[in-house]
Scaffold this active site. Structure first.
Site, PDB file in Angstrom:
ATOM      1  N   THR A 190      10.422 -40.525  20.876  1.00  0.00           N
ATOM      2  CA  THR A 190       9.298 -39.967  21.624  1.00  0.00           C
ATOM      3  C   THR A 190       9.395 -40.312  23.106  1.00  0.00           C
ATOM      4  O   THR A 190       9.842 -41.401  23.454  1.00  0.00           O
ATOM      5  CB  THR A 190       8.001 -40.565  21.050  1.00  0.00           C
ATOM      6  OG1 THR A 190       7.846 -40.069  19.735  1.00  0.00           O
ATOM      7  CG2 THR A 190       6.792 -40.250  21.875  1.00  0.00           C
ATOM      8  N   ARG A 218       1.813 -33.991   8.629  1.00  0.00           N
ATOM      9  CA  ARG A 218       1.845 -35.393   9.032  1.00  0.00           C
ATOM     10  C   ARG A 218       1.630 -35.518  10.546  1.00  0.00           C
ATOM     11  O   ARG A 218       2.229 -34.781  11.328  1.00  0.00           O
ATOM     12  CB  ARG A 218       3.193 -36.002   8.636  1.00  0.00           C
ATOM     13  CG  ARG A 218       3.367 -37.481   9.036  1.00  0.00           C
ATOM     14  CD  ARG A 218       4.074 -37.638  10.352  1.00  0.00           C
ATOM     15  NE  ARG A 218       4.382 -39.037  10.652  1.00  0.00           N
ATOM     16  CZ  ARG A 218       4.859 -39.457  11.810  1.00  0.00           C
ATOM     17  NH1 ARG A 218       5.091 -38.606  12.769  1.00  0.00           N
ATOM     18  NH2 ARG A 218       5.113 -40.726  12.008  1.00  0.00           N
ATOM     19  N   ASP A 221       1.656 -41.368  15.697  1.00  0.00           N
ATOM     20  CA  ASP A 221       0.822 -42.113  16.634  1.00  0.00           C
ATOM     21  C   ASP A 221       0.671 -41.437  17.991  1.00  0.00           C
ATOM     22  O   ASP A 221      -0.309 -41.669  18.701  1.00  0.00           O
ATOM     23  CB  ASP A 221       1.448 -43.497  16.870  1.00  0.00           C
ATOM     24  CG  ASP A 221       2.863 -43.377  17.448  1.00  0.00           C
ATOM     25  OD1 ASP A 221       3.669 -42.625  16.865  1.00  0.00           O
ATOM     26  OD2 ASP A 221       3.160 -44.011  18.474  1.00  0.00           O
ATOM     27  N   GLY A 242       8.800 -44.877  18.021  1.00  0.00           N
ATOM     28  CA  GLY A 242       9.243 -45.408  16.739  1.00  0.00           C
ATOM     29  C   GLY A 242       8.358 -44.915  15.612  1.00  0.00           C
ATOM     30  O   GLY A 242       7.718 -43.871  15.726  1.00  0.00           O
TER      31      GLY A 242
END
Ligand code: SD4
Length: 335
Positions: A190, A218, A221, A242
């Protein structure tokens, strides 16, 4: 990717200079020096896009949006934007969030067919009373706002998905590509980007296609304020990369900012947040990558990761293309 090593020496120099040396791009009024930091090696390119804004006197908010848009357009990145890998149904969906240091924020999750989720997130922040839009609602909002509809799945991503379908093995790898595992692409990378401008205003952005082959629907974060991104002008800013589930469990970016509020340096705050991940799920922490990057309101930067291999880019008036290695809990990336 290839540029990583050549930056390391420069990085050491940057570290030696520290963040308190007077910069060229400092406001005589606020005394604040502009700086932008980003996750991973492609953060160098994102930082440069952001720096163009900051160097022209632009705001931290405009800068992080520009940096994120650069990453979303990057043709080499299989985990952000147009070249992202799809979910297990072969659908590419994007997550992004943006936050200003005064608490304004916006995000989109599971957004399809729109090239720049970060700019849609900013419109959510600026044009609606809400913080987060998801799925078809986010897509409709983007279209109403004039964002063009585009089929984003690249031929390469589609081919990778078809290859994956042969085994349907779902085991997130730690820095797979960097470890040179043949045929294995990194499935987490990301872009998180944090900036401070010469007025002392901070902002952050986070943008991703999430985990490759994720379950349809899904959400990680990155679009969740407090998990993948948090910014507070009073203290500083943090972002994460991550395995997003770990960041959500620990409200991780908020945690890093709150630890800085309690007096920790950015590096110490990131390290303590990583230790929480380890303490909560010691076994899982051996097989997952989690990385935090933070900058406080004085422009001091720190990072920490579970596993070796996390790099972050730092850009200010002295040096625009520094890339630094993060410290980590586990020195080896073995699974
Ligand atoms: C997520 N954190 O969706 C994101 C993925 C990622 O590097 O790669 N981060 O969980």
């Amino acid at each position: 990717m290839s540029t990583r090593r050549q930056f390391l020496q420069a990085s050491t120099l940057l570290g030696a200079l520290g963040s308190t040396a007077p910069g060229l791009l400092a406001s005589p009024r606020s005394g604040k020096e502009a700086r932008v930091v980003s996750t991973w090696d492609f953060g160098v390119g994102a930082n440069q896009a952001a720096w163009n804004v900051l160097a022209g006197g632009g705001s931290a908010l405009d800068a992080v949006e520009a940096g994120a848009r650069w990453a979303e357009s990057d043709l080499c990145n299989s985990t952000v934007g147009r070249c992202g890998y799809p979910d297990r149904d072969g659908v590419l969906s994007l997550d992004a969030s943006i936050m200003a240091g005064d608490g304004r924020c916006g995000s989109v999750a599971a957004l399809e067919d729109i090239l720049h989720p970060i700019s849609v997130a900013r419109r959510v922040m600026e044009q609606t009373p809400h913080v987060m839009l998801v799925g078809e609602g986010a897509r409709q909002f983007a279209l109403q706002q004039g964002f063009p509809q585009q089929k984003l799945l690249t031929r390469e991503a589609d081919a990778a998905w078809r290859e994956w379908l042969k085994t349907e093995r779902y085991a997130p790898q730690i820095n797979a590509e960097r470890r040179g595992i043949p045929g294995d692409k990194d499935n987490h990378d990301t872009l998180g980007i944090l900036a401070i401008d010469t007025n002392g205003q901070m902002a952050g952005a986070c943008t991703t296609s999430g985990m490759a082959w994720k379950l349809r629907g899904r959400v990680g974060d990155s679009p969740i304020i407090g998990a993948g991104l948090y910014v507070d002008n009073e203290v500083g800013a943090a972002t994460a990369s991550g395995m997003g589930e770990e960041m959500i469990r620990n409200a991780a970016s908020f945690l890093v900012v709150e630890l800085m509020r309690q007096g920790r340096s950015p590096a110490e705050a990131c390290q303590e947040a990583i230790q929480r991940v380890v303490r909560k799920r010691p076994e899982a922490s051996r097989t997952l990558q989690v990385c935090f990057l933070a900058m406080n309101r004085n422009g001091e930067v720190g990072a920490y990761a579970l596993h070796r291999g996390f790099v972050y880019a730092v850009c200010d008036s002295r040096k625009q293309d520094a890339l630094l290695d993060s410290a980590s809990v586990y020195a080896s990336t073995q699974r």
